[in-house]
Design a protein around this motif. Structure first.
Motif, PDB file in Angstrom:
ATOM      1  N   ASN A   1      18.017   4.843 -15.986  1.00 54.21           N
ATOM      2  CA  ASN A   1      17.774   3.538 -16.598  1.00 54.21           C
ATOM      3  C   ASN A   1      17.112   2.551 -15.645  1.00 54.21           C
ATOM      4  N   VAL A   2      16.438   3.045 -14.592  1.00 57.77           N
ATOM      5  CA  VAL A   2      15.776   2.172 -13.614  1.00 57.77           C
ATOM      6  C   VAL A   2      14.374   2.694 -13.328  1.00 57.77           C
ATOM      7  N   LEU A   3      13.372   1.861 -13.557  1.00 58.54           N
ATOM      8  CA  LEU A   3      11.981   2.193 -13.268  1.00 58.54           C
ATOM      9  C   LEU A   3      11.428   1.218 -12.242  1.00 58.54           C
ATOM     10  N   SER A   4      10.408   1.689 -11.507  1.00 56.86           N
ATOM     11  CA  SER A   4       9.745   0.839 -10.521  1.00 56.86           C
ATOM     12  C   SER A   4       8.261   1.142 -10.511  1.00 56.86           C
ATOM     13  N   ALA A   5       7.450   0.111 -10.245  1.00 53.42           N
ATOM     14  CA  ALA A   5       6.007   0.292 -10.061  1.00 53.42           C
ATOM     15  C   ALA A   5       5.545  -0.667  -8.976  1.00 53.42           C
ATOM     16  N   SER A   6       4.748  -0.141  -8.039  1.00 54.18           N
ATOM     17  CA  SER A   6       4.271  -0.962  -6.927  1.00 54.18           C
ATOM     18  C   SER A   6       3.238  -0.169  -6.145  1.00 54.18           C
ATOM     19  N   GLY A   7       2.774  -0.731  -5.030  1.00 54.72           N
ATOM     20  CA  GLY A   7       1.860  -0.024  -4.143  1.00 54.72           C
ATOM     21  C   GLY A   7       0.441   0.079  -4.661  1.00 54.72           C
ATOM     22  N   TYR A   8      -0.089  -0.995  -5.220  1.00 53.03           N
ATOM     23  CA  TYR A   8      -1.410  -0.929  -5.867  1.00 53.03           C
ATOM     24  C   TYR A   8      -2.551  -0.895  -4.855  1.00 53.03           C
ATOM     25  N   SER A   9      -2.284  -1.164  -3.601  1.00 49.49           N
ATOM     26  CA  SER A   9      -3.220  -0.905  -2.502  1.00 49.49           C
ATOM     27  C   SER A   9      -4.537  -1.654  -2.635  1.00 49.49           C
ATOM     28  N   GLY A  10      -4.476  -2.880  -3.150  1.00 51.73           N
ATOM     29  CA  GLY A  10      -5.677  -3.687  -3.279  1.00 51.73           C
ATOM     30  C   GLY A  10      -6.424  -3.524  -4.582  1.00 51.73           C
ATOM     31  N   HIS A  11      -5.851  -2.837  -5.543  1.00 54.63           N
ATOM     32  CA  HIS A  11      -6.497  -2.610  -6.840  1.00 54.63           C
ATOM     33  C   HIS A  11      -5.557  -3.079  -7.957  1.00 54.63           C
ATOM     34  N   GLY A  12      -4.845  -4.162  -7.703  1.00 57.85           N
ATOM     35  CA  GLY A  12      -3.703  -4.481  -8.546  1.00 57.85           C
ATOM     36  C   GLY A  12      -3.960  -5.292  -9.789  1.00 57.85           C
ATOM     37  N   VAL A  13      -5.122  -5.930  -9.929  1.00 58.65           N
ATOM     38  CA  VAL A  13      -5.292  -6.773 -11.115  1.00 58.65           C
ATOM     39  C   VAL A  13      -5.160  -5.934 -12.377  1.00 58.65           C
ATOM     40  N   GLY A  14      -5.891  -4.832 -12.459  1.00 55.56           N
ATOM     41  CA  GLY A  14      -5.754  -3.964 -13.619  1.00 55.56           C
ATOM     42  C   GLY A  14      -4.530  -3.071 -13.551  1.00 55.56           C
ATOM     43  N   ASN A  15      -4.318  -2.433 -12.379  1.00 52.58           N
ATOM     44  CA  ASN A  15      -3.209  -1.485 -12.229  1.00 52.58           C
ATOM     45  C   ASN A  15      -1.865  -2.131 -12.520  1.00 52.58           C
ATOM     46  N   ALA A  16      -1.624  -3.316 -11.987  1.00 49.57           N
ATOM     47  CA  ALA A  16      -0.306  -3.930 -12.115  1.00 49.57           C
ATOM     48  C   ALA A  16      -0.028  -4.365 -13.549  1.00 49.57           C
ATOM     49  N   VAL A  17      -1.024  -4.964 -14.202  1.00 44.28           N
ATOM     50  CA  VAL A  17      -0.829  -5.350 -15.602  1.00 44.28           C
ATOM     51  C   VAL A  17      -0.557  -4.108 -16.442  1.00 44.28           C
ATOM     52  N   GLN A  18      -1.307  -3.053 -16.179  1.00 47.19           N
ATOM     53  CA  GLN A  18      -1.094  -1.814 -16.927  1.00 47.19           C
ATOM     54  C   GLN A  18       0.261  -1.191 -16.611  1.00 47.19           C
ATOM     55  N   ALA A  19       0.674  -1.210 -15.340  1.00 40.89           N
ATOM     56  CA  ALA A  19       1.955  -0.609 -14.971  1.00 40.89           C
ATOM     57  C   ALA A  19       3.108  -1.269 -15.715  1.00 40.89           C
ATOM     58  N   GLY A  20       3.033  -2.585 -15.891  1.00 44.69           N
ATOM     59  CA  GLY A  20       4.073  -3.255 -16.666  1.00 44.69           C
ATOM     60  C   GLY A  20       4.150  -2.732 -18.080  1.00 44.69           C
TER      61      GLY A  20
ATOM     62  N   ILE B   1       0.839  -1.190   0.000  1.00 43.62           N
ATOM     63  CA  ILE B   1       0.000   0.000   0.000  1.00 43.62           C
ATOM     64  C   ILE B   1       0.879   1.247   0.000  1.00 43.62           C
ATOM     65  N   THR B   2       0.288   2.349  -0.414  1.00 50.00           N
ATOM     66  CA  THR B   2       0.898   3.670  -0.257  1.00 50.00           C
ATOM     67  C   THR B   2      -0.003   4.498   0.642  1.00 50.00           C
ATOM     68  N   ARG B   3       0.514   5.600   1.154  1.00 48.95           N
ATOM     69  CA  ARG B   3      -0.316   6.454   2.012  1.00 48.95           C
ATOM     70  C   ARG B   3      -1.507   7.009   1.248  1.00 48.95           C
ATOM     71  N   ALA B   4      -1.328   7.296  -0.025  1.00 50.07           N
ATOM     72  CA  ALA B   4      -2.407   7.864  -0.837  1.00 50.07           C
ATOM     73  C   ALA B   4      -3.327   6.799  -1.409  1.00 50.07           C
ATOM     74  N   ARG B   5      -3.000   5.523  -1.212  1.00 52.06           N
ATOM     75  CA  ARG B   5      -3.726   4.391  -1.807  1.00 52.06           C
ATOM     76  C   ARG B   5      -3.820   4.536  -3.329  1.00 52.06           C
ATOM     77  N   MET B   6      -2.708   4.946  -3.904  1.00 52.75           N
ATOM     78  CA  MET B   6      -2.559   5.015  -5.354  1.00 52.75           C
ATOM     79  C   MET B   6      -1.228   4.386  -5.725  1.00 52.75           C
ATOM     80  N   PRO B   7      -1.108   3.840  -6.939  1.00 52.97           N
ATOM     81  CA  PRO B   7       0.153   3.202  -7.328  1.00 52.97           C
ATOM     82  C   PRO B   7       1.314   4.193  -7.269  1.00 52.97           C
ATOM     83  N   TYR B   8       2.477   3.659  -6.938  1.00 51.77           N
ATOM     84  CA  TYR B   8       3.693   4.468  -6.919  1.00 51.77           C
ATOM     85  C   TYR B   8       4.575   4.033  -8.079  1.00 51.77           C
ATOM     86  N   LEU B   9       4.627   4.864  -9.115  1.00 53.00           N
ATOM     87  CA  LEU B   9       5.498   4.633 -10.269  1.00 53.00           C
ATOM     88  C   LEU B   9       6.622   5.656 -10.213  1.00 53.00           C
TER      89      LEU B   9
END
Length: 433
Positions: A363-382, A349-357
């Protein structure tokens, strides 16, 4: 202590209904020696698998490293709900970020649902994707708020949400716990582990190399990155961190803003005719409690019920007992129903309950913190990270621009402080506030 190895057998899927109804391939070999690639992806959940797939389809050489098995973490254990929009509702996003940004985030959420559906169809992934999700209100005040939200979405987003009074909601979900709600025909649910396994197959078919049993414990940064595992290393030009709740100590910037928590699910025995006393249609449900209850029926007529959270490293010793309590508040008639499966998982989770990209280095990217909404968010973040590494960063930059405050207390105190806060909100749930 490393969450990767705190609660599960090394290299094994948990004893879940999802694992029992999937047919994963034989374990892929671990990385040994040195591999070279354009991009190294760390993490074999939805985010990493989607990134690997989209990069490989674009002709880039990709090595993906997973400490256990593809889909081992939250991607293979979650409630399977594919929600609309973002984890925060549109009214909240408008207040925080303004109407224009909120509308862009809504559009991205709609694109995330469409992306999952497209990948399922294009790669013939047998994950039982089904439309229909209801939001349940446990008080008259929350039902009024939900109905006002439906009106707002119709007026400002041209999106149809069906407002349900107590009788209409009971016709869908005959639980005494709820007084009404909303029905979202554009959201849905699916078999999460099957989705992850399908994405892994598709990524390999596109040319990505997937290594399982390959725990990353160090990254050496620079124009040429070196990603080190126990038995090998990857030399790459670019790196994607797709670890979510299992990041550990790989990056302090992400760890300060993204916190792992645990959540739990049970599966009853098949309910037979009693299933109609749980749900009368093949939909998923989430309620309005701060510690959310979420549930649906499996294809073999079991209740899959998620509820309860913990914030330490260890799962409770008796997951069945922990989840049975909220389940019986919603469905008291199931008091004597055996629970055939019970499992836990770690999300973030994040404090804002929004993904942290984030772009952690050029040359380094990160995506995480989907806060329980990850099925769509995580696939899209990739996909968004894959596009950003190829110079197309509009979607990535929309999320990247969102404010992301660190958790107070730093690494040492953030967990006890969060436990205090969450315990207060859980108490409010129990008292009916």
């Amino acid at each position: 202590m490393d969450l990767l190895f705190s609660n599960d057998r090394r290299g094994s899927y948990p004893d879940s209904w999802y694992a029992a109804t999937s047919n994963p391939p034989a374990p892929r070999p671990p990385l040994r020696g040195t591999a070279k690639a354009d991009i190294c992806v760390v993490g074999g959940g939805y985010t990493g698998l989607s990134a690997a797939l989209h990069l490989a389809e674009a002709g880039r050489s990709v090595v993906l490293l997973e400490a256990h098995r593809a889909g081992f973490g939250a991607s293979g254990r979650n409630g399977g709900q594919l929600g609309s929009g973002q984890r925060q509702d549109q009214v909240t996003l408008e207040k925080r970020h303004g109407r224009e940004t909120a509308q862009r985030l809504w559009a991205l959420g709609q694109e995330a649902k469409a992306l999952v559906a497209d990948l399922v169809a294009r790669h013939d992934i047998p994950c039982d994707l089904t439309h229909g999700l209801a939001w349940a209100g446990g008080s008259d005040a929350s039902v009024r708020d939900l109905h006002a939200y439906a009106a707002h979405m119709a007026e400002h987003y041209d999106y149809p949400l069906e407002a349900l009074d107590r009788d209409a909601f009971a016709a869908l979900c005959p639980s005494p716990a709820y007084r009404g709600g909303l029905f979202d025909p554009g959201a849905g649910h699916l078999h999460p582990l099957q989705l992850a396994l399908g994405l892994a197959r598709a990524a390999e078919a596109a040319g990505a190399q997937l290594f399982e049993g390959s725990h990353v414990h160090h990254v050496r940064h620079g124009s040429k990155l070196v990603v080190q595992t126990d038995a090998g290393r990857v030399e790459a030009d670019q790196l994607i961190l797709a670890c979510n709740g299992y990041l550990g100590g790989l990056d302090r910037q992400v760890a300060a803003k993204v916190m792992p928590i645990n959540n739990f699910i049970v599966a009853t025995q098949p309910l037979g005719a009693e299933a109609a006393r749980v749900l009368t249609r093949d939909i998923a449900v989430s309620d309005d409690r701060f510690v959310v209850n979420y549930f649906r029926l499996s294809r073999d007529g079991r209740l899959l019920f998620g509820g309860g959270e913990s914030y330490g490293y260890r799962f409770p010793s008796d997951i069945r007992a922990a989840v049975r309590k909220p389940m019986l508040r919603v469905f008291p008639h199931l008091a004597d129903t055996p629970l055939d499966y019970a499992w836990g998982g770690t999300l973030a989770i994040t404090r804002a309950r929004m993904p942290y990209l984030a772009r952690l280095a050029p040359n380094v990217l990160s995506a995480s913190g989907y806060s329980g909404h990850g099925v769509g968010n995580a696939v899209q973040a990739g996909k968004l990270m894959a596009e950003a590494l190829r110079g197309q960063s509009d979607g990535f930059d929309t999320f990247r621009a969102l404010p992301a405050a660190p958790f107070p207390g730093g690494g040492a105190l953030r967990t006890p402080l969060l436990v205090l806060a969450m315990s207060w909100f859980a108490l409010r749930d129990r008292l009916g506030f």
